[in-house]
Scaffold this motif. Sequence first.
Motif, PDB file in Angstrom:
ATOM      1  N   UNK A   1      -9.668  52.812 -15.178  1.00 27.85           N
ATOM      2  CA  UNK A   1      -8.436  52.172 -14.470  1.00 27.85           C
ATOM      3  C   UNK A   1      -8.960  50.866 -13.695  1.00 27.85           C
ATOM      4  N   UNK A   2      -8.325  49.676 -14.097  1.00 26.67           N
ATOM      5  CA  UNK A   2      -8.684  48.561 -13.457  1.00 26.67           C
ATOM      6  C   UNK A   2      -7.912  48.334 -12.381  1.00 26.67           C
ATOM      7  N   UNK A   3      -8.332  47.135 -11.594  1.00 26.41           N
ATOM      8  CA  UNK A   3      -7.584  47.077 -10.239  1.00 26.41           C
ATOM      9  C   UNK A   3      -6.359  45.999 -10.311  1.00 26.41           C
ATOM     10  N   UNK A   4      -5.569  45.751  -9.416  1.00 28.80           N
ATOM     11  CA  UNK A   4      -4.675  44.742  -9.607  1.00 28.80           C
ATOM     12  C   UNK A   4      -4.994  43.394 -10.109  1.00 28.80           C
ATOM     13  N   UNK A   5      -6.000  42.838  -9.428  1.00 29.79           N
ATOM     14  CA  UNK A   5      -6.411  41.316  -9.832  1.00 29.79           C
ATOM     15  C   UNK A   5      -6.847  41.554 -11.184  1.00 29.79           C
ATOM     16  N   UNK A   6      -7.474  42.510 -11.631  1.00 32.20           N
ATOM     17  CA  UNK A   6      -7.973  42.503 -12.959  1.00 32.20           C
ATOM     18  C   UNK A   6      -6.874  42.512 -13.901  1.00 32.20           C
ATOM     19  N   UNK A   7      -5.755  43.526 -13.747  1.00 30.41           N
ATOM     20  CA  UNK A   7      -4.631  43.750 -14.452  1.00 30.41           C
ATOM     21  C   UNK A   7      -3.682  42.315 -14.365  1.00 30.41           C
ATOM     22  N   UNK A   8      -3.657  41.586 -13.570  1.00 33.99           N
ATOM     23  CA  UNK A   8      -2.658  40.558 -13.464  1.00 33.99           C
ATOM     24  C   UNK A   8      -3.635  39.341 -13.994  1.00 33.99           C
ATOM     25  N   UNK A   9      -4.891  39.299 -14.185  1.00 32.46           N
ATOM     26  CA  UNK A   9      -5.712  38.298 -14.670  1.00 32.46           C
ATOM     27  C   UNK A   9      -6.013  37.081 -13.746  1.00 32.46           C
ATOM     28  N   UNK A  10      -6.139  37.583 -12.343  1.00 35.43           N
ATOM     29  CA  UNK A  10      -6.572  36.728 -11.386  1.00 35.43           C
ATOM     30  C   UNK A  10      -8.046  36.633 -10.866  1.00 35.43           C
ATOM     31  N   UNK A  11      -8.577  35.638 -10.421  1.00 31.88           N
ATOM     32  CA  UNK A  11     -10.065  35.611 -10.125  1.00 31.88           C
ATOM     33  C   UNK A  11     -10.205  36.372  -8.778  1.00 31.88           C
ATOM     34  N   UNK A  12     -11.362  37.043  -8.889  1.00 31.92           N
ATOM     35  CA  UNK A  12     -11.619  37.918  -7.691  1.00 31.92           C
ATOM     36  C   UNK A  12     -11.628  37.199  -6.232  1.00 31.92           C
ATOM     37  N   UNK A  13     -12.010  36.048  -6.386  1.00 29.48           N
ATOM     38  CA  UNK A  13     -12.447  35.420  -4.875  1.00 29.48           C
ATOM     39  C   UNK A  13     -11.082  34.595  -4.676  1.00 29.48           C
ATOM     40  N   UNK A  14      -9.964  34.920  -4.947  1.00 28.61           N
ATOM     41  CA  UNK A  14      -8.758  34.005  -4.678  1.00 28.61           C
ATOM     42  C   UNK A  14      -7.973  34.770  -3.514  1.00 28.61           C
ATOM     43  N   UNK A  15      -7.196  34.041  -2.922  1.00 31.74           N
ATOM     44  CA  UNK A  15      -6.497  34.759  -1.527  1.00 31.74           C
ATOM     45  C   UNK A  15      -5.575  36.075  -2.214  1.00 31.74           C
ATOM     46  N   UNK A  16      -4.961  35.798  -3.144  1.00 37.79           N
ATOM     47  CA  UNK A  16      -4.146  36.810  -3.636  1.00 37.79           C
ATOM     48  C   UNK A  16      -4.715  38.336  -4.024  1.00 37.79           C
ATOM     49  N   UNK A  17      -6.059  38.050  -4.129  1.00 36.69           N
ATOM     50  CA  UNK A  17      -6.875  39.267  -4.515  1.00 36.69           C
ATOM     51  C   UNK A  17      -7.377  39.927  -3.235  1.00 36.69           C
ATOM     52  N   UNK A  18      -7.153  39.481  -2.074  1.00 39.33           N
ATOM     53  CA  UNK A  18      -7.704  40.207  -0.821  1.00 39.33           C
ATOM     54  C   UNK A  18      -7.311  41.215  -0.413  1.00 39.33           C
ATOM     55  N   UNK A  19      -8.200  42.400  -0.251  1.00 41.82           N
ATOM     56  CA  UNK A  19      -7.544  43.758   0.107  1.00 41.82           C
ATOM     57  C   UNK A  19      -7.261  44.618  -1.083  1.00 41.82           C
ATOM     58  N   UNK A  20      -7.452  44.165  -2.311  1.00 43.77           N
ATOM     59  CA  UNK A  20      -6.941  44.776  -3.527  1.00 43.77           C
ATOM     60  C   UNK A  20      -8.155  44.795  -4.566  1.00 43.77           C
ATOM     61  N   UNK A  21      -9.452  44.153  -4.325  1.00 41.99           N
ATOM     62  CA  UNK A  21     -10.440  44.048  -5.030  1.00 41.99           C
ATOM     63  C   UNK A  21     -10.860  45.653  -5.048  1.00 41.99           C
ATOM     64  N   UNK A  22     -11.363  46.059  -6.072  1.00 41.60           N
ATOM     65  CA  UNK A  22     -11.667  47.496  -6.758  1.00 41.60           C
ATOM     66  C   UNK A  22     -11.222  48.329  -5.885  1.00 41.60           C
ATOM     67  N   UNK A  23      -9.782  48.284  -5.345  1.00 39.98           N
ATOM     68  CA  UNK A  23      -9.028  49.450  -4.581  1.00 39.98           C
ATOM     69  C   UNK A  23      -8.489  50.572  -5.361  1.00 39.98           C
ATOM     70  N   UNK A  24      -7.746  50.101  -6.484  1.00 41.98           N
ATOM     71  CA  UNK A  24      -6.999  51.067  -7.330  1.00 41.98           C
ATOM     72  C   UNK A  24      -7.394  51.312  -8.712  1.00 41.98           C
ATOM     73  N   UNK A  25      -8.674  50.437  -8.625  1.00 45.93           N
ATOM     74  CA  UNK A  25      -9.216  50.576 -10.039  1.00 45.93           C
ATOM     75  C   UNK A  25     -10.835  49.538  -9.869  1.00 45.93           C
ATOM     76  N   UNK A  26     -11.478  49.556 -11.133  1.00 44.48           N
ATOM     77  CA  UNK A  26     -12.467  48.673 -10.932  1.00 44.48           C
ATOM     78  C   UNK A  26     -12.186  47.243 -11.152  1.00 44.48           C
ATOM     79  N   UNK A  27     -12.846  46.501 -10.577  1.00 44.87           N
ATOM     80  CA  UNK A  27     -12.631  45.145 -10.830  1.00 44.87           C
ATOM     81  C   UNK A  27     -13.735  44.283 -11.807  1.00 44.87           C
TER      82      UNK A  27
END
Lengths: 553, 135
Positions: free
Chosen positions: A98-124
Amino acid sequence: MIKAEDINKKYRERETNFSTASGIELKNVYTPEDIKHIDSKEEIGLPGEFPFTRGHHPLMYRGKLWNIREIAGLSSPKAFNKRCKYLLELGQGVLDWEIDGPTMYGIEPDQPYAAGQLGVTGVTVHSRKDVEDLCKDMPLEALSISSDCFYPDIWQSYILVAKKRGIDISKLRGVGGGIFYYGPAVIPSKMDWLLHDGGFSTCARWSNNFMEFILKNMPKWNIWFTSSYDFREAGGNAIHELAFTMSIRDEIIREMQTKGISADAVARQLSPVLSCDREFFEEIAKLRAGRRIWAKTLKNKFNSTDSSAMMMRFHIDVSGSNYTRQQPLMNISRGTLGTLAAVLGGSMGIQNPSFDEAWAIPTEEAVRLAIRTQQIIRYESGVTKVADPLAGSYYVEWLTSKIEEETMAMYNQIEEMGGWLTALSSGWVEAQLTSSLLEVQNQIEIGKKAVVGVNCHTIPEEEDYKPEIYVPDTTDVDQYLKEYKQFKEHRDISRLKNTLENLRNVAEKTEDSLVPPVFEALEANATFPEIIGVLRLVDGMEYDWAGEREYPF
Amino acid sequence: MKKIKIVTGKIGLDDHFRGIIVVSDILRKAGMEVVYLGSGQRIDAVINTMIQEDADAVGLSFQCGGYLEIMGMFMKRLKELKMDHAAVIIGGTIHPHEIPKLKELGISAVFLPGAPSDDIAVTVAREVEKKKAAA
């Protein structure tokens, strides 16, 4: 004070709901009269033979048990690599990432929208290097791996990692790639991920190109072409689930036929994920009907002659949306019912949600319990000893035929609309799912559909069991972000730029496959968001889904 | 009396929308005007809709974590765009021990899975009234 009338009432309590979850009306009892229209040889047959009603293999579980494939994904690739090894040690034979939201949406892990969701519901996972870390010390030549990630970036990286290790990619086994067609059905806001300007988006074209690559180079790899499980989670019933699955299959077959690949060659490698809920017999009948419809429609519509193509291969995700926060230990029983239905329906792989999923991401203990549930059914229940043990039951055979009939009606209706993509983009699919969801919810509200612990047999909250809650450890993710920054800084920028520009050119100016230029970009250490961003630009979309980053070149 | 108007949807990278569809329907049945945006929305898109619709409240759902960070950004932006007179209500798989932190951000109410329908509608109406009284 216990009253005599209450005891009497309980003693005389009876079933009052006489239809299945998908609304099929049921009689009191079924007899040979109810199945006399079913040709036993043509319609039911034997396991491993056309039309595969009774299962995919003559020996069924005597030949090979189903794969236990508990879905898993958390934290950084390095940390998750350890969890994967733990799951394999527990007795899993395959991995379902299972991949996390930032990976699913294809955004960079270090951008503001990824905050708090990195590696939470999946691997980043954001680069080829991440996939390399994820696969460290794992025998890719033996492993079967699966994931419902949208973009092919992870799989193309996986292929590069395998090649680097000298593994022949024609030997790689897995289930993945190709879920673009179904996605917007459950996430209508992602319609522009799939369709653009009356045709496929550039990212969907890439996904089509990747399916073609799989079909031409990786015979042991199955294409995860729809998570039809999600249709159920979004509110649909068993009929929606099967009809949509078949319609998406047809759309993909037609698309791949334009690339010169035969319907049989495509269908041999397509694999949907289906659902099993607690409505026991309907789920079993649905799986039997599903295999039969798959076989018959391939034969009748696409002139299929290959029995391997006509045999629908699928795995089951047991329904998780019906797990309750109230009295959460009951969810173990719900999972057991769904898992047992999947086994009796002849599933080739099963993932059973952990009991604490209405509370949080599962703890290790909860995941172990889910695996143990499957192992009790495997090793203690005895249900694996005979192939398709329910065949011949008047009720099960009648229900199998009834579901086939209703599915065929909806499948034909979609075909008359112009096929899956038309039905999807017109909003019809979303409307079907939403109205079905609200109907089910209404039945729960008025008490027609019982949910124990929610609308009956409730207890005060203070008496309820409180599970231990998994709280993500963010230290690994913090470390990951540091390494990610270094990784990006140490890239050969001119090589990176050249490969990304080349990818953009191929996408903009040619009809060529996007798979080779993506391989080049990945080898030049392009991040996944950079690749996705460039392809979004081709369609005039913002480079970054969140609008926070600009194309660096 | 003017109908309560509420914008509902999901922000960010989480597409588990079953809960918010059901809650939107509950609020509609309770007589409110609901503008349902769907999942995968960006913060500014939600707030801009609130402005355009002159909404009394916003209802957001979270099933995949990140709510503290996202709601922190959301509340900041709400203030910047001068929409903080609207009531903010969230729900989903939220850890109970984090509810006080969410309240500190200025969120009016938090619902957990299985919250009764009547309770949701009554709470939304009450929180909208409170916000109006405070304005």
